[in-house]
Design a protein around this motif. Structure first.
Motif, PDB file in Angstrom:
ATOM      1  N   UNK A 121       2.375   9.398  -1.330  1.00  9.40           N
ATOM      2  CA  UNK A 121       1.402  10.335  -0.781  1.00  9.40           C
ATOM      3  C   UNK A 121       1.120  11.464  -1.767  1.00  9.40           C
ATOM      4  N   UNK A 122      -0.158  11.787  -1.909  1.00 10.28           N
ATOM      5  CA  UNK A 122      -0.623  12.953  -2.659  1.00 10.28           C
ATOM      6  C   UNK A 122      -0.068  13.059  -4.080  1.00 10.28           C
ATOM      7  N   UNK A 123      -0.021  11.921  -4.752  1.00  8.71           N
ATOM      8  CA  UNK A 123       0.300  11.906  -6.185  1.00  8.71           C
ATOM      9  C   UNK A 123      -0.917  11.373  -6.923  1.00  8.71           C
ATOM     10  N   UNK A 124      -1.356  12.066  -7.955  1.00 10.29           N
ATOM     11  CA  UNK A 124      -2.522  11.618  -8.718  1.00 10.29           C
ATOM     12  C   UNK A 124      -2.239  10.272  -9.388  1.00 10.29           C
ATOM     13  N   UNK A 125      -3.308   9.483  -9.658  1.00  7.70           N
ATOM     14  CA  UNK A 125      -3.103   8.170 -10.277  1.00  7.70           C
ATOM     15  C   UNK A 125      -2.276   8.210 -11.554  1.00  7.70           C
ATOM     16  N   UNK A 126      -2.452   9.229 -12.389  1.00 12.76           N
ATOM     17  CA  UNK A 126      -1.667   9.249 -13.632  1.00 12.76           C
ATOM     18  C   UNK A 126      -0.173   9.410 -13.348  1.00 12.76           C
ATOM     19  N   UNK A 127       0.138  10.069 -12.243  1.00 12.86           N
ATOM     20  CA  UNK A 127       1.553  10.199 -11.865  1.00 12.86           C
ATOM     21  C   UNK A 127       2.083   8.894 -11.278  1.00 12.86           C
ATOM     22  N   UNK A 128       1.242   8.220 -10.499  1.00  9.17           N
ATOM     23  CA  UNK A 128       1.604   6.888 -10.003  1.00  9.17           C
ATOM     24  C   UNK A 128       1.858   5.972 -11.198  1.00  9.17           C
ATOM     25  N   UNK A 129       0.983   6.053 -12.182  1.00 17.07           N
ATOM     26  CA  UNK A 129       1.115   5.289 -13.426  1.00 17.07           C
ATOM     27  C   UNK A 129       2.476   5.559 -14.074  1.00 17.07           C
ATOM     28  N   UNK A 130       2.795   6.841 -14.228  1.00 21.03           N
ATOM     29  CA  UNK A 130       4.053   7.217 -14.881  1.00 21.03           C
ATOM     30  C   UNK A 130       5.262   6.653 -14.147  1.00 21.03           C
ATOM     31  N   UNK A 131       5.260   6.757 -12.824  1.00 21.31           N
ATOM     32  CA  UNK A 131       6.423   6.310 -12.049  1.00 21.31           C
ATOM     33  C   UNK A 131       6.531   4.789 -11.996  1.00 21.31           C
ATOM     34  N   UNK A 132       5.389   4.103 -11.837  1.00 21.88           N
ATOM     35  CA  UNK A 132       5.431   2.641 -11.846  1.00 21.88           C
ATOM     36  C   UNK A 132       5.852   2.121 -13.210  1.00 21.88           C
ATOM     37  N   UNK A 133       5.407   2.806 -14.264  1.00 25.13           N
ATOM     38  CA  UNK A 133       5.797   2.390 -15.611  1.00 25.13           C
ATOM     39  C   UNK A 133       7.298   2.544 -15.821  1.00 25.13           C
ATOM     40  N   UNK A 134       7.873   3.594 -15.232  1.00 20.71           N
ATOM     41  CA  UNK A 134       9.316   3.769 -15.344  1.00 20.71           C
ATOM     42  C   UNK A 134      10.058   2.647 -14.624  1.00 20.71           C
ATOM     43  N   UNK A 135       9.563   2.273 -13.434  1.00 11.27           N
ATOM     44  CA  UNK A 135      10.177   1.138 -12.729  1.00 11.27           C
ATOM     45  C   UNK A 135      10.020  -0.142 -13.545  1.00 11.27           C
ATOM     46  N   UNK A 136       8.857  -0.292 -14.159  1.00  9.97           N
ATOM     47  CA  UNK A 136       8.619  -1.475 -15.002  1.00  9.97           C
ATOM     48  C   UNK A 136       9.612  -1.535 -16.154  1.00  9.97           C
ATOM     49  N   UNK A 137       9.767  -0.405 -16.863  1.00  7.28           N
ATOM     50  CA  UNK A 137      10.678  -0.390 -18.013  1.00  7.28           C
ATOM     51  C   UNK A 137      12.131  -0.571 -17.588  1.00  7.28           C
TER      52      UNK A 137
END
Length: 308
Positions: free
Chosen positions: A210-226
Motif C-alpha cells: 500500500x502507498x509505495x511508489x512504483x520505483x520503491x516497489x521495484x527496489x523491494x522486488x529486486x531485493x527479493x529477486x537478488x
C-alpha cells in the motif's frame, strides 16, 4: 510440521492486542461490538491503547500482551487491532515455545506480516492474514465478501478463489502447489538477513502493498529477486497494490512492467489481481496452509487453516 489451530465458536473468547502501532480507539470499539454481536467474548490487552510515539506502548508492553494472550487458557483466539509499524522490534524476544504449546487462531495483516512469518517458521502454526479491528473492521459496515471470509475460523472452509471474486491476470503460465507464505512487501524485505528471513522454497509466495511508489516497489522486488526468493518459490501470487502510483518520480514503469522485469524471469507460475491486502473486499487467507495455483483455469485453492 504444520499445526492447525482449533476453530472458534460463539461463546469463545477473543483477545485483542496491538503489537505494532496504536489503533483507533473508536473503530476498535465498533469492531469489538461486531464480534460480541456474533456471540464472542472479547478482552483487550492491558496496553492496547498505550502510546509511545508511533508504537502502541514500548516493546516490553506489546510483547507482554502477546505472551499473555497465548498463555491464557481462557483466550481462544488472538486478533491484532492495528498494523503500522513495530512487530519486527519484538520478534526476536517472543517465546515461540509458548506459542507452540498453545496453538490458537492468530489474525492480522500489514505490519503483522513479520509475525506471520516468524510464527510459522518458528512453530509451524498456521495463522490468518486478514482485516483488523482498529482499522478495517471498525468502519461501521463490513463488505459481505470480506465478512464471509472472516468466518473461516468459525466454520473451517477450503478457499476456492476464482475470477468471480476479482479479475486475475496471468504473468507466467503453469500450475504450482505448496504452503502459502508472505504478506506485505515492505515487511517481507525487512526479514532478509535476519533469523526470520522469509523461506520461499517450494512455497507459494504472496505479496501485497500500500502507498509505495512504483520505483520503491521495484527496489523491494529486486531485493527479493537478488535474494533468490522468486527462484526458490513454487509460484507467486500478487495481491492488491493499493495506491502504489507515481508521486515523487512522475516518469515511471507501471507495476505490470515491474512484475514482468523482476518476477517473470524466474519462470514460476504467477498471477496478479487477488483481492487480498489493503482493499475491499478483503479476502482473508491462512498463512502456511497448503494451496494449489493454476493459471490455466485461473484458480487458487487453499486448504482450511483451522480444525473443528
Amino acid at each position: 510440521m504444520t499445526t492447525l489451530p482449533k476453530s472458534i465458536r460463539p461463546g469463545d473468547t477473543i483477545g485483542v492486542i496491538a503489537p505494532a502501532s496504536p489503533p483507533n480507539k473508536e473503530k476498535t470499539k465498533i469492531a469489538i461490538n461486531y464480534f460480541e454481536q456474533l456471540g464472542f467474548n472479547v478482552v483487550t490487552g492491558n496496553h492496547i491503547y498505550t502510546k509511545s510515539a508511533y508504537l502502541a506502548g514500548d516493546d516490553n508492553k506489546r510483547l507482554e500482551d502477546l505472551h499473555m494472550m497465548f498463555a491464557n487458557e481462557n483466550i481462544d483466539a488472538v486478533y491484532c487491532a492495528c498494523g503500522g509499524y513495530g512487530t519486527a522490534r519484538i520478534a526476536d524476544f517472543i517465546d515461540y515455545e509458548l506459542i507452540r504449546r498453545n496453538p490458537k487462531v492468530f489474525w492480522g495483516y500489514s505490519d503483522i506480516t513479520f509475525l506471520h512469518t516468524a510464527i510459522f517458521q518458528k512453530t509451524g502454526l498456521i495463522t490468518f492474514h486478514g482485516p483488523m479491528l482498529g482499522s478495517d473492521l471498525g468502519e461501521g459496515s463490513i463488505d459481505p465478501l470480506t465478512e464471509n471470509y472472516l468466518k473461516q475460523v468459525i466454520e473451517p472452509t477450503d478457499i476456492h478463489y476464482t475470477e468471480q471474486i476479482s479479475p486475475l491476470q496471468v504473468h507466467v503460465e503453469g500450475k504450482a502447489s505448496g504452503p502459502v507464505v508472505g504478506g506485505n512487501l515492505s515487511l517481507l524485505v525487512s526479514t532478509l538477513g535476519t533469523p526470520f528471513e522469509i523461506d520461499t522454497k517450494g512455497k507459494l509466495l504472496f505479496i501485497e502493498e500500500i502507498e509505495e511508489e512504483p520505483y520503491r516497489i521495484d527496489r523491494m522486488l529486486n531485493q527479493l529477486r537478488m535474494a533468490g526468493k522468486f527462484q526458490d518459490a513454487a509460484g507467486v501470487l500478487l495481491g492488491d497494490f493499493n495506491n502504489c502510483v507515481p508521486g515523487k518520480r512522475k516518469e515511471s514503469f507501471t507495476l505490470e512492467q515491474i512484475f514482468e522485469q523482476l518476477i517473470v524471469p524466474a519462470g514460476k507460475p504467477t498471477m496478479s489481481g487477488f483481492s487480498i491486502g489493503h482493499c475491499v473486499p478483503h479476502i482473508s487467507i491462512p498463512i502456511g496452509s497448503q494451496a494449489v495455483l493454476s493459471t490455466y483455469n485461473k484458480t487458487l485453492d487453499i486448504k482450511a487453516g483451522c480444525k473443528k
